[in-house]
Design a protein around this motif. Sequence first.
Motif, short mmCIF file in Angstrom:
data_model
loop_
_atom_site.label_atom_id
_atom_site.label_comp_id
_atom_site.label_asym_id
_atom_site.label_seq_id
_atom_site.Cartn_x
_atom_site.Cartn_y
_atom_site.Cartn_z
N ALA A 132 -9.04 -6.93 5.00
CA ALA A 132 -9.87 -6.85 4.31
C ALA A 132 -10.63 -5.44 4.23
O ALA A 132 -11.68 -5.21 3.89
N GLY A 133 -9.96 -4.35 4.74
CA GLY A 133 -10.38 -3.17 5.01
C GLY A 133 -11.54 -2.80 6.30
O GLY A 133 -12.05 -3.86 6.84
N ARG A 143 -8.73 4.09 10.97
CA ARG A 143 -10.03 3.82 10.26
C ARG A 143 -10.14 2.49 9.43
O ARG A 143 -11.49 2.18 9.46
N GLN A 144 -9.16 2.10 8.90
CA GLN A 144 -9.35 0.97 8.08
C GLN A 144 -9.13 -0.03 8.87
O GLN A 144 -8.99 -1.21 8.28
N THR A 145 -9.15 -0.30 10.18
CA THR A 145 -8.96 -1.62 10.78
C THR A 145 -10.30 -2.27 10.59
O THR A 145 -11.46 -1.89 10.95
N ARG A 150 1.30 0.53 4.94
CA ARG A 150 0.37 0.26 6.18
C ARG A 150 -1.00 0.45 5.84
O ARG A 150 -1.40 1.45 5.29
N THR A 151 -1.71 -0.29 6.26
CA THR A 151 -3.29 -0.10 6.12
C THR A 151 -4.19 0.21 7.48
O THR A 151 -5.01 1.01 7.35
N GLY A 178 -17.04 -3.56 -4.47
CA GLY A 178 -16.59 -2.09 -4.49
C GLY A 178 -16.06 -1.73 -3.11
O GLY A 178 -15.51 -0.75 -3.32
N HIS A 179 -15.99 -2.73 -2.14
CA HIS A 179 -15.22 -2.41 -0.84
C HIS A 179 -14.04 -3.57 -0.36
O HIS A 179 -13.87 -3.38 0.67
N VAL A 180 -13.55 -4.07 -1.49
CA VAL A 180 -12.66 -4.78 -1.27
C VAL A 180 -11.35 -3.90 -1.83
O VAL A 180 -11.13 -3.60 -2.73
N PRO A 181 -10.17 -3.88 -0.73
CA PRO A 181 -9.06 -3.21 -1.01
C PRO A 181 -8.40 -3.84 -2.32
O PRO A 181 -8.24 -5.09 -2.40
#
Length: 270
Positions: A27-28, A95-97, A170-171, A203-206
């Motif tokens: 989910a970002g 940061r993207q956890t 990798r995210t 606008g915040h969905v990967p």
Amino acid sequence: MTHKQHPTWGAGDHAEQHYLVEPRHLAGGGDIRHVTEFLRASGWTDRSATGGPVVFDRSDRLVRVVYDPGGPAGGWHIRGQATATEPGWQVTFTRQTPVEIVAGFTDGLTRERSAHAPNPWAPLQQQHWETERSQHFTAVSPDRNAWLQFHQTGPGQAHWWAGARTEHGRTWDAVFSATTPMHLIEHFSTALADPQPVMRPRGHVPPSKWIHTTSVSVRPSELGAWQQARITAARATTWARHSWASARPRTRKPATARPYATAGGARARR
């Protein structure tokens, strides 16, 4: 994607489009206040400096949570100091956890330790994660895109490693020192395995074809109420714990006790 429309809106409280995202491990990052406001409500001290990283200390100053998005290793850095009974430890989340997964760990820092023996693998197995034992012990999510691994390369050389990936690579990664308290890793794995979707604003969905989204219309007042409920729960738990501690009867020291406690005699609850 399915679209859910709220039937009525209050004046000046217009619906805004958000998305329920699953699986949550893709989910970002999300809004870091999901973590920090819970710590604040739990009595932690905000030591952040203007323009610098976000810094929170627990009341006993034995644990510090830092969020610093800058630099190649930007993200969350959490450190526990060594005590007379436990070694020091450290944890990093890139940061993207997703903040909901980070909060699984940080919320655990505010709670009393359970009497049961912790098992980080149990929450994953309950959600049908597949466990693999080779050189390392690993649990992999049903979609094969997230994992938790106990990584050991030799005596005294071990750590816990978790992460996720999309078709773009990798995210996020999370690394826990081998000395990280096991009950905290169990809190983390519980949040990691939670099948409930998480919410992200438009606008915040990967961008990923491996993500499933459901469009929902949400009023700002609804978001505020949900956030406030989490904060209220943290305050209530903190108040109850402090009230119980202050109400406990104090035992009188025996007459033969030495007048001064030995160094390190006081134990902070963790």
